[in-house]
Design a protein around this motif. Sequence first.
Motif, PDB file in Angstrom:
ATOM      1  N   LEU A 274      -4.098  -6.791  -7.916  1.00 26.11           N
ATOM      2  CA  LEU A 274      -4.714  -5.692  -7.169  1.00 26.11           C
ATOM      3  C   LEU A 274      -4.724  -5.961  -5.664  1.00 26.11           C
ATOM      4  O   LEU A 274      -4.526  -5.055  -4.863  1.00 26.11           O
ATOM      5  CB  LEU A 274      -6.128  -5.426  -7.672  1.00 26.11           C
ATOM      6  CG  LEU A 274      -6.220  -4.776  -9.059  1.00 26.11           C
ATOM      7  CD1 LEU A 274      -7.679  -4.674  -9.494  1.00 26.11           C
ATOM      8  CD2 LEU A 274      -5.569  -3.417  -9.065  1.00 26.11           C
ATOM      9  N   ALA A 275      -4.938  -7.203  -5.265  1.00 25.37           N
ATOM     10  CA  ALA A 275      -4.915  -7.560  -3.842  1.00 25.37           C
ATOM     11  C   ALA A 275      -3.513  -7.372  -3.269  1.00 25.37           C
ATOM     12  O   ALA A 275      -3.353  -6.880  -2.136  1.00 25.37           O
ATOM     13  CB  ALA A 275      -5.390  -8.992  -3.648  1.00 25.37           C
ATOM     14  N   LEU A 276      -2.489  -7.734  -4.022  1.00 31.01           N
ATOM     15  CA  LEU A 276      -1.103  -7.548  -3.561  1.00 31.01           C
ATOM     16  C   LEU A 276      -0.774  -6.054  -3.427  1.00 31.01           C
ATOM     17  O   LEU A 276      -0.145  -5.632  -2.452  1.00 31.01           O
ATOM     18  CB  LEU A 276      -0.120  -8.219  -4.521  1.00 31.01           C
ATOM     19  CG  LEU A 276      -0.096  -9.750  -4.488  1.00 31.01           C
ATOM     20  CD1 LEU A 276       0.767 -10.280  -5.616  1.00 31.01           C
ATOM     21  CD2 LEU A 276       0.419 -10.235  -3.144  1.00 31.01           C
ATOM     22  N   ILE A 277      -1.207  -5.265  -4.386  1.00 27.66           N
ATOM     23  CA  ILE A 277      -0.961  -3.819  -4.316  1.00 27.66           C
ATOM     24  C   ILE A 277      -1.685  -3.211  -3.114  1.00 27.66           C
ATOM     25  O   ILE A 277      -1.116  -2.409  -2.363  1.00 27.66           O
ATOM     26  CB  ILE A 277      -1.390  -3.127  -5.627  1.00 27.66           C
ATOM     27  CG1 ILE A 277      -0.443  -3.530  -6.756  1.00 27.66           C
ATOM     28  CG2 ILE A 277      -1.426  -1.609  -5.456  1.00 27.66           C
ATOM     29  CD1 ILE A 277      -0.875  -3.059  -8.133  1.00 27.66           C
ATOM     30  N   ALA A 278      -2.932  -3.600  -2.896  1.00 27.10           N
ATOM     31  CA  ALA A 278      -3.700  -3.081  -1.761  1.00 27.10           C
ATOM     32  C   ALA A 278      -3.050  -3.473  -0.433  1.00 27.10           C
ATOM     33  O   ALA A 278      -2.977  -2.662   0.500  1.00 27.10           O
ATOM     34  CB  ALA A 278      -5.134  -3.585  -1.818  1.00 27.10           C
ATOM     35  N   GLY A 279      -2.566  -4.712  -0.324  1.00 22.91           N
ATOM     36  CA  GLY A 279      -1.895  -5.162   0.902  1.00 22.91           C
ATOM     37  C   GLY A 279      -0.625  -4.387   1.164  1.00 22.91           C
ATOM     38  O   GLY A 279      -0.342  -3.979   2.294  1.00 22.91           O
ATOM     39  N   THR A 280       0.154  -4.139   0.133  1.00 26.69           N
ATOM     40  CA  THR A 280       1.394  -3.370   0.270  1.00 26.69           C
ATOM     41  C   THR A 280       1.090  -1.932   0.683  1.00 26.69           C
ATOM     42  O   THR A 280       1.757  -1.373   1.555  1.00 26.69           O
ATOM     43  CB  THR A 280       2.177  -3.381  -1.062  1.00 26.69           C
ATOM     44  OG1 THR A 280       2.425  -4.725  -1.442  1.00 26.69           O
ATOM     45  CG2 THR A 280       3.482  -2.638  -0.936  1.00 26.69           C
ATOM     46  N   MET A 281       0.087  -1.326   0.077  1.00 23.60           N
ATOM     47  CA  MET A 281      -0.291   0.047   0.422  1.00 23.60           C
ATOM     48  C   MET A 281      -0.796   0.136   1.863  1.00 23.60           C
ATOM     49  O   MET A 281      -0.509   1.104   2.558  1.00 23.60           O
ATOM     50  CB  MET A 281      -1.369   0.562  -0.530  1.00 23.60           C
ATOM     51  CG  MET A 281      -0.872   0.800  -1.947  1.00 23.60           C
ATOM     52  SD  MET A 281       0.446   2.004  -2.031  1.00 23.60           S
ATOM     53  CE  MET A 281      -0.464   3.479  -1.668  1.00 23.60           C
TER      54      MET A 281
END
Length: 177
Positions: free
Chosen positions: A18-25
Amino acid sequence: MQRLHSRGFSLIELVVVLALIAGTMAMAVPTMGDLLTKSRQRNLAKAIDHAITIARTEAIRRNARVNLCISADQQTCTQKGGWEQGWIIYPDTSRSLEVKEDIAHYESAGTFFNLTAIGNQPVRSYLSFVSSGRPLLLGGAFQAGTITVCAPGQKAIEVVMAATGRTRIENTSASCP
């Protein structure tokens, strides 16, 4: 004794994903906003270019003068503001910007909010085509000019009309205000 293997994700793995997805977004959203703004800007330039082509074609087809003017209400011409307000195309028999005849085509400002489209002096508020397809001012002088389409933080796009009435769309290196 036999060990049972559980299937699924641990809480730590889920938090990391979830942290990786949030950073990418977080990185993609500003870029996506710029792409949408640039696309709207390009669409306005294409719409203006298309309107000029329609007006020129109508003048040739009708064998009569046809005007294209800025119009916020799609009923009357205005000399205030820019082309982002919308425009109307109408046959002109009185050599004036009074819309007495039927409107051949109109475009409303619908999706052009937060954009500007300002013409230089010869094409500031109207274009007028005679039966040969050549643009001539209502006073009779030849008409050519540039309409600059801008969006905040973008490079300007120009719709350039030659004295023959033909147009082209050009990307510029000039920054929009």
